[in-house]
Design a protein around this motif. Structure first.
Motif, PDB file in Angstrom:
ATOM      1  N   PRO A   1     -10.315   9.053 -15.667  1.00 31.68           N
ATOM      2  CA  PRO A   1      -9.758   9.395 -14.353  1.00 31.68           C
ATOM      3  C   PRO A   1     -10.773   9.404 -13.220  1.00 31.68           C
ATOM      4  N   HIS A   2     -12.044   9.657 -13.532  1.00 34.22           N
ATOM      5  CA  HIS A   2     -13.051   9.732 -12.473  1.00 34.22           C
ATOM      6  C   HIS A   2     -13.697   8.365 -12.195  1.00 34.22           C
ATOM      7  N   ASP A   3     -13.249   7.353 -12.922  1.00 33.68           N
ATOM      8  CA  ASP A   3     -13.776   6.001 -12.721  1.00 33.68           C
ATOM      9  C   ASP A   3     -12.691   5.143 -12.070  1.00 33.68           C
ATOM     10  N   VAL A   4     -13.046   3.895 -11.746  1.00 32.74           N
ATOM     11  CA  VAL A   4     -12.077   2.989 -11.128  1.00 32.74           C
ATOM     12  C   VAL A   4     -11.614   1.955 -12.153  1.00 32.74           C
ATOM     13  N   MET A   5     -10.631   1.195 -11.765  1.00 34.11           N
ATOM     14  CA  MET A   5     -10.088   0.127 -12.600  1.00 34.11           C
ATOM     15  C   MET A   5     -11.207  -0.755 -13.157  1.00 34.11           C
ATOM     16  N   SER A   6     -11.074  -1.127 -14.413  1.00 30.97           N
ATOM     17  CA  SER A   6     -12.086  -1.955 -15.063  1.00 30.97           C
ATOM     18  C   SER A   6     -12.215  -3.304 -14.376  1.00 30.97           C
ATOM     19  N   GLY A   7     -13.427  -3.860 -14.419  1.00 35.20           N
ATOM     20  CA  GLY A   7     -13.667  -5.152 -13.810  1.00 35.20           C
ATOM     21  C   GLY A   7     -12.942  -6.292 -14.507  1.00 35.20           C
ATOM     22  N   THR A   8     -12.432  -6.053 -15.715  1.00 37.23           N
ATOM     23  CA  THR A   8     -11.734  -7.113 -16.460  1.00 37.23           C
ATOM     24  C   THR A   8     -10.214  -7.020 -16.332  1.00 37.23           C
ATOM     25  N   THR A   9      -9.709  -5.977 -15.670  1.00 36.38           N
ATOM     26  CA  THR A   9      -8.261  -5.733 -15.648  1.00 36.38           C
ATOM     27  C   THR A   9      -7.490  -6.891 -15.031  1.00 36.38           C
ATOM     28  N   VAL A  10      -7.920  -7.364 -13.861  1.00 31.93           N
ATOM     29  CA  VAL A  10      -7.184  -8.422 -13.166  1.00 31.93           C
ATOM     30  C   VAL A  10      -7.173  -9.707 -13.984  1.00 31.93           C
ATOM     31  N   ASN A  11      -8.341 -10.124 -14.467  1.00 29.79           N
ATOM     32  CA  ASN A  11      -8.404 -11.364 -15.242  1.00 29.79           C
ATOM     33  C   ASN A  11      -7.650 -11.243 -16.564  1.00 29.79           C
ATOM     34  N   ARG A  12      -7.671 -10.034 -17.139  1.00 27.47           N
ATOM     35  CA  ARG A  12      -6.900  -9.827 -18.373  1.00 27.47           C
ATOM     36  C   ARG A  12      -5.398  -9.949 -18.097  1.00 27.47           C
ATOM     37  N   ALA A  13      -4.959  -9.402 -16.950  1.00 24.28           N
ATOM     38  CA  ALA A  13      -3.547  -9.512 -16.576  1.00 24.28           C
ATOM     39  C   ALA A  13      -3.160 -10.978 -16.377  1.00 24.28           C
ATOM     40  N   LEU A  14      -4.046 -11.742 -15.731  1.00 19.78           N
ATOM     41  CA  LEU A  14      -3.770 -13.165 -15.525  1.00 19.78           C
ATOM     42  C   LEU A  14      -3.657 -13.893 -16.858  1.00 19.78           C
ATOM     43  N   SER A  15      -4.473 -13.481 -17.811  1.00 18.55           N
ATOM     44  CA  SER A  15      -4.405 -14.078 -19.143  1.00 18.55           C
ATOM     45  C   SER A  15      -3.076 -13.756 -19.820  1.00 18.55           C
ATOM     46  N   ILE A  16      -2.631 -12.497 -19.690  1.00 20.48           N
ATOM     47  CA  ILE A  16      -1.349 -12.090 -20.283  1.00 20.48           C
ATOM     48  C   ILE A  16      -0.195 -12.859 -19.634  1.00 20.48           C
TER      49      ILE A  16
ATOM     50  N   LEU B   1       0.823  -1.210   0.000  1.00 20.61           N
ATOM     51  CA  LEU B   1       0.000   0.000   0.000  1.00 20.61           C
ATOM     52  C   LEU B   1       0.858   1.261   0.000  1.00 20.61           C
ATOM     53  N   ARG B   2       1.954   1.251   0.715  1.00 20.16           N
ATOM     54  CA  ARG B   2       2.832   2.437   0.733  1.00 20.16           C
ATOM     55  C   ARG B   2       3.453   2.663  -0.641  1.00 20.16           C
ATOM     56  N   GLU B   3       3.800   1.577  -1.308  1.00 21.51           N
ATOM     57  CA  GLU B   3       4.316   1.716  -2.675  1.00 21.51           C
ATOM     58  C   GLU B   3       3.238   2.288  -3.594  1.00 21.51           C
ATOM     59  N   LEU B   4       2.005   1.767  -3.462  1.00 17.56           N
ATOM     60  CA  LEU B   4       0.910   2.242  -4.307  1.00 17.56           C
ATOM     61  C   LEU B   4       0.580   3.697  -4.016  1.00 17.56           C
ATOM     62  N   LYS B   5       0.677   4.088  -2.749  1.00 12.70           N
ATOM     63  CA  LYS B   5       0.332   5.455  -2.366  1.00 12.70           C
ATOM     64  C   LYS B   5       1.229   6.475  -3.059  1.00 12.70           C
ATOM     65  N   ALA B   6       2.465   6.089  -3.319  1.00 10.97           N
ATOM     66  CA  ALA B   6       3.377   6.986  -4.027  1.00 10.97           C
ATOM     67  C   ALA B   6       2.928   7.211  -5.471  1.00 10.97           C
ATOM     68  N   VAL B   7       2.121   6.302  -5.988  1.00 10.67           N
ATOM     69  CA  VAL B   7       1.662   6.401  -7.377  1.00 10.67           C
ATOM     70  C   VAL B   7       0.279   7.046  -7.468  1.00 10.67           C
ATOM     71  N   THR B   8      -0.685   6.588  -6.648  1.00  6.80           N
ATOM     72  CA  THR B   8      -2.077   7.053  -6.770  1.00  6.80           C
ATOM     73  C   THR B   8      -2.576   7.763  -5.530  1.00  6.80           C
ATOM     74  N   GLY B   9      -1.704   8.004  -4.560  1.00  2.98           N
ATOM     75  CA  GLY B   9      -2.142   8.565  -3.279  1.00  2.98           C
ATOM     76  C   GLY B   9      -2.707   9.964  -3.353  1.00  2.98           C
ATOM     77  N   ASP B  10      -2.467  10.680  -4.446  1.00  8.02           N
ATOM     78  CA  ASP B  10      -3.016  12.035  -4.565  1.00  8.02           C
ATOM     79  C   ASP B  10      -4.490  12.026  -4.945  1.00  8.02           C
ATOM     80  N   GLY B  11      -4.973  10.884  -5.351  1.00  3.90           N
ATOM     81  CA  GLY B  11      -6.374  10.797  -5.763  1.00  3.90           C
ATOM     82  C   GLY B  11      -7.245  10.190  -4.688  1.00  3.90           C
ATOM     83  N   ARG B  12      -8.510   9.958  -5.036  1.00  6.38           N
ATOM     84  CA  ARG B  12      -9.468   9.379  -4.089  1.00  6.38           C
ATOM     85  C   ARG B  12      -9.363   7.860  -4.056  1.00  6.38           C
ATOM     86  N   CYS B  13      -9.170   7.256  -5.219  1.00  7.48           N
ATOM     87  CA  CYS B  13      -9.196   5.806  -5.334  1.00  7.48           C
ATOM     88  C   CYS B  13      -7.794   5.214  -5.403  1.00  7.48           C
ATOM     89  N   LEU B  14      -7.653   4.000  -4.895  1.00  9.43           N
ATOM     90  CA  LEU B  14      -6.382   3.307  -5.005  1.00  9.43           C
ATOM     91  C   LEU B  14      -6.061   2.953  -6.447  1.00  9.43           C
TER      92      LEU B  14
END
Length: 398
Positions: free
Chosen positions: A305-320, A285-298
């Motif tokens: 920018p006003h939305d969150v990570m897509s629901g397919t992102t994790v499964n797509r990464a697993l596929s890659i 989380l501390r590593e992530l905070k350095a990247v996205t900590g200025d915003g509202r969402c992790l």
């Protein structure tokens, strides 16, 4: 004598209006300009009244007689036919205004406060994609069971039977709301229960020790976004639902207290949920905070920018990473943690509480989250250590 079509067509205009009687108060008035208008003269309470039916030939002789006969039935009840027609027009206007889409949007606004953001998104997407294009513009009273069935069939034919089941449920809820607000008379989606066969449930499968080791090794060399790697890492470490990670906000995290407090409105079971944070989780989380900590969402959406990570992102990464479709999913981490923690000797009620499952036993459900918090903290740290041990081939061989 009653009128005939030939007599009406042959009637010529004169300097004065000409009245051609058909009987029982119905007559045709021929104007000096040549227009021919149907009129019906009647009495209510001793007063004479005149009802304009329309023009000829727009309204034929037989149609004019039908309107007259209907009007006579109203007059017997003391009702003016003109008033009845005005009421009919008002109802038509109201019906045209009360479209399925208008009432559905009203229903959504009233209910959205009790839904999670993810469920609200599901409903709005289903309405926009499948329902509104088919019946959105129709007056809700004009929608039939066949119209709804066509929507369900289209979803089923593309292999989305679960979506079809949800669509029927949402349509039914809108119709019931319309009935309750006196804008519909029935729910045409109700007879369609059973029209879609629910597909077999594919339960999440626990991953073996080797599977977890392989996943973490692939994750270490994954060349995608660092935020996606951390998202997968958090799913492993906290075994919360994927949607709870995707919609996580920095305000919910209390790193000094090593806690993630997920608000009730973002939980499936509508109860606030505490996730004790292991040392490894806080480091991520501390590593992530350095990247996205200025915003509202992790995990903000990289394109929106006003939305969150897509629901397919994790499964797509697993596929890659090389996993076949369905071989590994974010939800499998929950089944894995449950299985392994039971094997490590942790009590079922502690594991179930950390998984935020519904407790059917009301006595158990009455326990406060804090009652077991110390034990859960220890369990979450042990789980994180076990994950590390899997990669380094140290730790218990479960």
């Amino acid at each position: 004598m009653p009128l005939t079509d030939i007599k009406i067509r042959q009637a010529k205009a004169s300097e004065r209006p000409l009245k051609l009687s058909d009987g029982n108060g119905l007559y045709l008035e021929v104007k000096p300009n040549g227009s021919k208008l149907w009129r019906y003269r009647y009495r209510i309470d001793g007063k004479e009244n005149l009802f304009a039916l329309g023009d000829y030939p727009t309204i034929t002789l037989s149609e004019a007689r039908k309107v007259r006969d209907d009007a006579r039935e109203l007059i017997k009840k003391g009702q003016h036919p003109a008033h009845d027609r005005q009421n009919g027009r008002r109802q038509t206007i109201a019906s045209n205004r009360d479209t399925f889409k208008a009432i559905a949007q009203e229903w959504i606004e009233k209910k959205r406060g009790g839904w999670t953001p993810y469920y609200l998104l599901q409903i709005e997407r289903g309405m926009k994609t499948d329902i509104y294009p088919r019946i959105g513009r129709l007056p809700i009273r004009a929608v039939t069971s066949a119209d709804v069935l066509a929507i369900l069939d289209r979803a089923s034919k593309r292999g989305a039977e679960t979506v079809a089941l949800n669509l029927r449920q949402w349509c039914s809820a809108v119709f019931r709301y319309a009935v309750a607000t006196l804008r519909a008379d029935l729910d045409p989606a109700a007879p369609l229960r059973g029209a879609v066969i629910r597909p077999p449930v594919e339960h999440s499968k626990p991953l073996s020790r080797e599977d977890i080791a392989d996943l973490q090794k692939r994750l270490a060399v994954y060349g995608g976004h660092r935020t996606t790697i951390i998202a997968v890492r958090l799913l492993l470490l906290t075994f919360v639902r994927t949607t709870e990670v995707r919609h996580a906000e920095w305000a919910d995290f209390h790193l000094e207290e090593a806690e993630w407090r997920i608000p009730a409105e973002r939980m499936k079971m509508r109860r606030m949920h505490i996730v004790p944070l292991a040392r490894q989780t806080i480091e991520a989380l501390r590593e992530l905070k350095a990247v996205t900590g200025d915003g509202r969402c992790l995990f903000p959406n990289t394109r929106r920018p006003h939305d969150v990570m897509s629901g397919t992102t994790v499964n797509r990464a697993l596929s890659i990473m090389g996993f076949a479709v369905g071989e590994v999913s974010g939800h499998d981490f929950r089944a894995t943690a449950s299985t392994r923690l039971h094997e490590m000797g942790y009590r079922s009620e502690i594991i179930e509480l950390q998984l935020a499952h519904t407790e059917r036993n009301r006595v158990k459900a009455a326990y406060n989250h804090a009652d077991y918090l110390a034990e859960r903290r220890q369990m979450m740290q042990a789980w994180a250590d076990w994950l590390d041990g899997v990669v380094s081939d140290k730790g218990p061989l479960l």
